[in-house]
Design a protein around this motif. Structure first.
Motif, PDB file in Angstrom:
ATOM      1  N   GLY A   1       5.130 -22.943  -7.435  1.00  0.00           N
ATOM      2  CA  GLY A   1       5.025 -22.319  -8.747  1.00  0.00           C
ATOM      3  C   GLY A   1       4.618 -23.361  -9.775  1.00  0.00           C
ATOM      4  O   GLY A   1       4.630 -24.567  -9.508  1.00  0.00           O
ATOM      5  N   VAL A   2       4.257 -22.895 -10.964  1.00  0.00           N
ATOM      6  CA  VAL A   2       3.808 -23.802 -12.024  1.00  0.00           C
ATOM      7  C   VAL A   2       4.645 -23.553 -13.267  1.00  0.00           C
ATOM      8  O   VAL A   2       4.664 -22.443 -13.804  1.00  0.00           O
ATOM      9  N   TYR A   3       5.342 -24.608 -13.698  1.00  0.00           N
ATOM     10  CA  TYR A   3       6.166 -24.536 -14.906  1.00  0.00           C
ATOM     11  C   TYR A   3       5.608 -25.521 -15.926  1.00  0.00           C
ATOM     12  O   TYR A   3       5.305 -26.667 -15.584  1.00  0.00           O
ATOM     13  N   ALA A   4       5.471 -25.068 -17.166  1.00  0.00           N
ATOM     14  CA  ALA A   4       4.941 -25.926 -18.225  1.00  0.00           C
ATOM     15  C   ALA A   4       5.866 -25.903 -19.431  1.00  0.00           C
ATOM     16  O   ALA A   4       6.503 -24.885 -19.716  1.00  0.00           O
ATOM     17  N   VAL A   5       5.942 -27.032 -20.128  1.00  0.00           N
ATOM     18  CA  VAL A   5       6.764 -27.135 -21.336  1.00  0.00           C
ATOM     19  C   VAL A   5       5.860 -27.379 -22.542  1.00  0.00           C
ATOM     20  O   VAL A   5       4.679 -27.689 -22.397  1.00  0.00           O
ATOM     21  N   GLU A   6       6.439 -27.244 -23.722  1.00  0.00           N
ATOM     22  CA  GLU A   6       5.648 -27.374 -24.949  1.00  0.00           C
ATOM     23  C   GLU A   6       4.896 -28.700 -25.031  1.00  0.00           C
ATOM     24  O   GLU A   6       3.752 -28.745 -25.487  1.00  0.00           O
ATOM     25  N   LYS A   7       5.525 -29.783 -24.575  1.00  0.00           N
ATOM     26  CA  LYS A   7       4.881 -31.091 -24.689  1.00  0.00           C
ATOM     27  C   LYS A   7       3.677 -31.244 -23.754  1.00  0.00           C
ATOM     28  O   LYS A   7       2.923 -32.208 -23.870  1.00  0.00           O
ATOM     29  N   ASP A   8       3.477 -30.284 -22.834  1.00  0.00           N
ATOM     30  CA  ASP A   8       2.296 -30.306 -21.969  1.00  0.00           C
ATOM     31  C   ASP A   8       1.040 -29.836 -22.698  1.00  0.00           C
ATOM     32  O   ASP A   8      -0.061 -29.933 -22.164  1.00  0.00           O
ATOM     33  N   PHE A   9       1.213 -29.316 -23.917  1.00  0.00           N
ATOM     34  CA  PHE A   9       0.108 -28.733 -24.665  1.00  0.00           C
ATOM     35  C   PHE A   9      -0.109 -29.489 -25.970  1.00  0.00           C
ATOM     36  O   PHE A   9       0.828 -30.026 -26.556  1.00  0.00           O
ATOM     37  N   GLU A  10      -1.334 -29.494 -26.418  1.00  0.00           N
ATOM     38  CA  GLU A  10      -1.656 -29.877 -27.791  1.00  0.00           C
ATOM     39  C   GLU A  10      -2.237 -28.628 -28.423  1.00  0.00           C
ATOM     40  O   GLU A  10      -3.335 -28.193 -28.062  1.00  0.00           O
TER      41      GLU A  10
ATOM     42  N   ALA B   1      -2.747 -30.508 -22.333  1.00  0.00           N
ATOM     43  CA  ALA B   1      -3.035 -31.908 -22.620  1.00  0.00           C
ATOM     44  C   ALA B   1      -2.453 -32.848 -21.569  1.00  0.00           C
ATOM     45  O   ALA B   1      -2.828 -34.017 -21.518  1.00  0.00           O
ATOM     46  N   ASN B   2      -1.541 -32.377 -20.746  1.00  0.00           N
ATOM     47  CA  ASN B   2      -0.862 -33.234 -19.789  1.00  0.00           C
ATOM     48  C   ASN B   2      -1.593 -33.220 -18.444  1.00  0.00           C
ATOM     49  O   ASN B   2      -1.671 -32.171 -17.786  1.00  0.00           O
ATOM     50  N   PRO B   3      -2.121 -34.365 -17.997  1.00  0.00           N
ATOM     51  CA  PRO B   3      -2.799 -34.407 -16.705  1.00  0.00           C
ATOM     52  C   PRO B   3      -1.890 -33.985 -15.543  1.00  0.00           C
ATOM     53  O   PRO B   3      -2.379 -33.432 -14.558  1.00  0.00           O
ATOM     54  N   ALA B   4      -0.596 -34.235 -15.663  1.00  0.00           N
ATOM     55  CA  ALA B   4       0.319 -33.854 -14.582  1.00  0.00           C
ATOM     56  C   ALA B   4       0.366 -32.336 -14.415  1.00  0.00           C
ATOM     57  O   ALA B   4       0.486 -31.828 -13.289  1.00  0.00           O
ATOM     58  N   LEU B   5       0.268 -31.587 -15.518  1.00  0.00           N
ATOM     59  CA  LEU B   5       0.243 -30.122 -15.419  1.00  0.00           C
ATOM     60  C   LEU B   5      -1.055 -29.670 -14.761  1.00  0.00           C
ATOM     61  O   LEU B   5      -1.047 -28.772 -13.912  1.00  0.00           O
ATOM     62  N   ARG B   6      -2.154 -30.296 -15.116  1.00  0.00           N
ATOM     63  CA  ARG B   6      -3.428 -29.940 -14.470  1.00  0.00           C
ATOM     64  C   ARG B   6      -3.369 -30.221 -12.967  1.00  0.00           C
ATOM     65  O   ARG B   6      -3.892 -29.448 -12.162  1.00  0.00           O
TER      66      ARG B   6
ATOM     67  N   ASP C   1       4.393  -7.787   1.135  1.00  0.00           N
ATOM     68  CA  ASP C   1       3.499  -8.794   1.719  1.00  0.00           C
ATOM     69  C   ASP C   1       2.363  -9.228   0.784  1.00  0.00           C
ATOM     70  O   ASP C   1       1.484  -9.980   1.191  1.00  0.00           O
ATOM     71  N   LYS C   2       2.383  -8.788  -0.461  1.00  0.00           N
ATOM     72  CA  LYS C   2       1.342  -9.198  -1.407  1.00  0.00           C
ATOM     73  C   LYS C   2       1.605 -10.629  -1.862  1.00  0.00           C
ATOM     74  O   LYS C   2       2.723 -10.971  -2.235  1.00  0.00           O
ATOM     75  N   PRO C   3       0.607 -11.509  -1.830  1.00  0.00           N
ATOM     76  CA  PRO C   3       0.813 -12.870  -2.329  1.00  0.00           C
ATOM     77  C   PRO C   3       0.974 -12.873  -3.846  1.00  0.00           C
ATOM     78  O   PRO C   3       0.227 -12.202  -4.558  1.00  0.00           O
ATOM     79  N   VAL C   4       1.979 -13.636  -4.306  1.00  0.00           N
ATOM     80  CA  VAL C   4       2.280 -13.716  -5.731  1.00  0.00           C
ATOM     81  C   VAL C   4       2.454 -15.181  -6.114  1.00  0.00           C
ATOM     82  O   VAL C   4       3.277 -15.885  -5.514  1.00  0.00           O
ATOM     83  N   LEU C   5       1.678 -15.643  -7.092  1.00  0.00           N
ATOM     84  CA  LEU C   5       1.855 -16.985  -7.625  1.00  0.00           C
ATOM     85  C   LEU C   5       2.717 -16.885  -8.872  1.00  0.00           C
ATOM     86  O   LEU C   5       2.433 -16.091  -9.762  1.00  0.00           O
ATOM     87  N   LEU C   6       3.776 -17.674  -8.934  1.00  0.00           N
ATOM     88  CA  LEU C   6       4.752 -17.620 -10.014  1.00  0.00           C
ATOM     89  C   LEU C   6       4.523 -18.757 -11.007  1.00  0.00           C
ATOM     90  O   LEU C   6       4.300 -19.903 -10.607  1.00  0.00           O
ATOM     91  N   ALA C   7       4.612 -18.433 -12.291  1.00  0.00           N
ATOM     92  CA  ALA C   7       4.449 -19.449 -13.329  1.00  0.00           C
ATOM     93  C   ALA C   7       5.340 -19.102 -14.515  1.00  0.00           C
ATOM     94  O   ALA C   7       5.709 -17.944 -14.717  1.00  0.00           O
ATOM     95  N   ALA C   8       5.667 -20.125 -15.289  1.00  0.00           N
ATOM     96  CA  ALA C   8       6.510 -19.910 -16.470  1.00  0.00           C
ATOM     97  C   ALA C   8       6.276 -21.035 -17.465  1.00  0.00           C
ATOM     98  O   ALA C   8       5.817 -22.127 -17.103  1.00  0.00           O
ATOM     99  N   THR C   9       6.609 -20.760 -18.717  1.00  0.00           N
ATOM    100  CA  THR C   9       6.567 -21.778 -19.763  1.00  0.00           C
ATOM    101  C   THR C   9       7.904 -21.791 -20.482  1.00  0.00           C
ATOM    102  O   THR C   9       8.568 -20.751 -20.609  1.00  0.00           O
ATOM    103  N   GLY C  10       8.308 -22.976 -20.936  1.00  0.00           N
ATOM    104  CA  GLY C  10       9.580 -23.096 -21.641  1.00  0.00           C
ATOM    105  C   GLY C  10       9.548 -24.232 -22.635  1.00  0.00           C
ATOM    106  O   GLY C  10       8.608 -25.036 -22.654  1.00  0.00           O
TER     107      GLY C  10
END
Length: 197
Positions: free
Chosen positions: A143-152, A157-162, A106-115
């Motif tokens: 969950g939150v997934y981010a790709v390399e192009k989301d970063f500088e 750098a990507n407003p959609a990721l924010r 029952d512990k809340p867990v937020l899932l995220a990943a980068t690829g």
């Protein structure tokens, strides 16, 4: 909430600097803007060398055992891993192999990943969510997934990721405000369970 929420974040990246760790930091900052939290970040890049090769929990170095105890006693877990071969890192899974199978119920867990590309975006639902379902944890809806192009470099750098980060936190916070903060589990002597059959 009468006290700060204990948030423990686990970054499965083995490198520094790390986009996964940047994502973790941004998620923690977003939670901190909404609710009172105490944070702890566990980076596999730091504890991984002491974790590799250990088969039994009672063989773990003190720093790794303390990290697992922090995971087990968190009010909220935030877990993130880079994608390797379509899944989370091996050491990420190895760390959670030592977590008591009832400690996250029952512990809340937020899932995220980068690829590296969008083709790995389903890692959250196809790999991470089943892992925490085994623990009977309450994985948060977004969950939150981010790709390399989301970063500088190593900055988002990507407003959609924010926006995705803000949405994930906004959807999580009402559930966290309603949940009573966890108390530390009663001390128990972990059974020495082998990882291989």
């Amino acid at each position: 909430m009468s006290r700060k929420l204990k948030v423990v974040a686990v970054s499965g990246s083995l490198q520094r600097p790390s986009r996964t760790l940047v994502l973790v930091d941004q998620l923690l900052a977003a939670f901190g803007d909404e609710i009172a939290i105490d944070t702890r970040v566990i980076s596999l890049g730091e504890i991984g060398p002491q974790l590799a090769g250990v088969l039994y929990r009672n063989q773990l170095p003190a720093v790794v055992e303390e990290s697992i105890a922090a995971i087990e006693s968190a009010d909220l877990l935030l877990v993130a891993s880079p994608v390797y071969r379509g899944s989370y890192t091996g050491l990420f899974k190895h760390l959670f192999d030592f977590v008591h199978h009832e400690a996250l119920t029952d512990k809340p867990v937020l899932l995220a990943a980068t690829g590296g590309s969008d083709r790995h975006a389903l890692v959250i639902d196809h790999q991470l969510r089943p892992l925490f379902s085994f623990f009977q944890a309450r994985t948060l809806p977004i969950g939150v997934y981010a790709v390399e192009k989301d970063f500088e470099g190593y900055e988002i750098a990507n407003p959609a990721l924010r926006e995705r980060i803000a949405l994930a936190v906004a959807r999580a916070v009402p559930q966290l405000r309603d949940a009573a903060p966890a108390t530390a589990p009663a001390p128990r002597k972990p059974a020495p369970v082998a990882l291989a059959a």
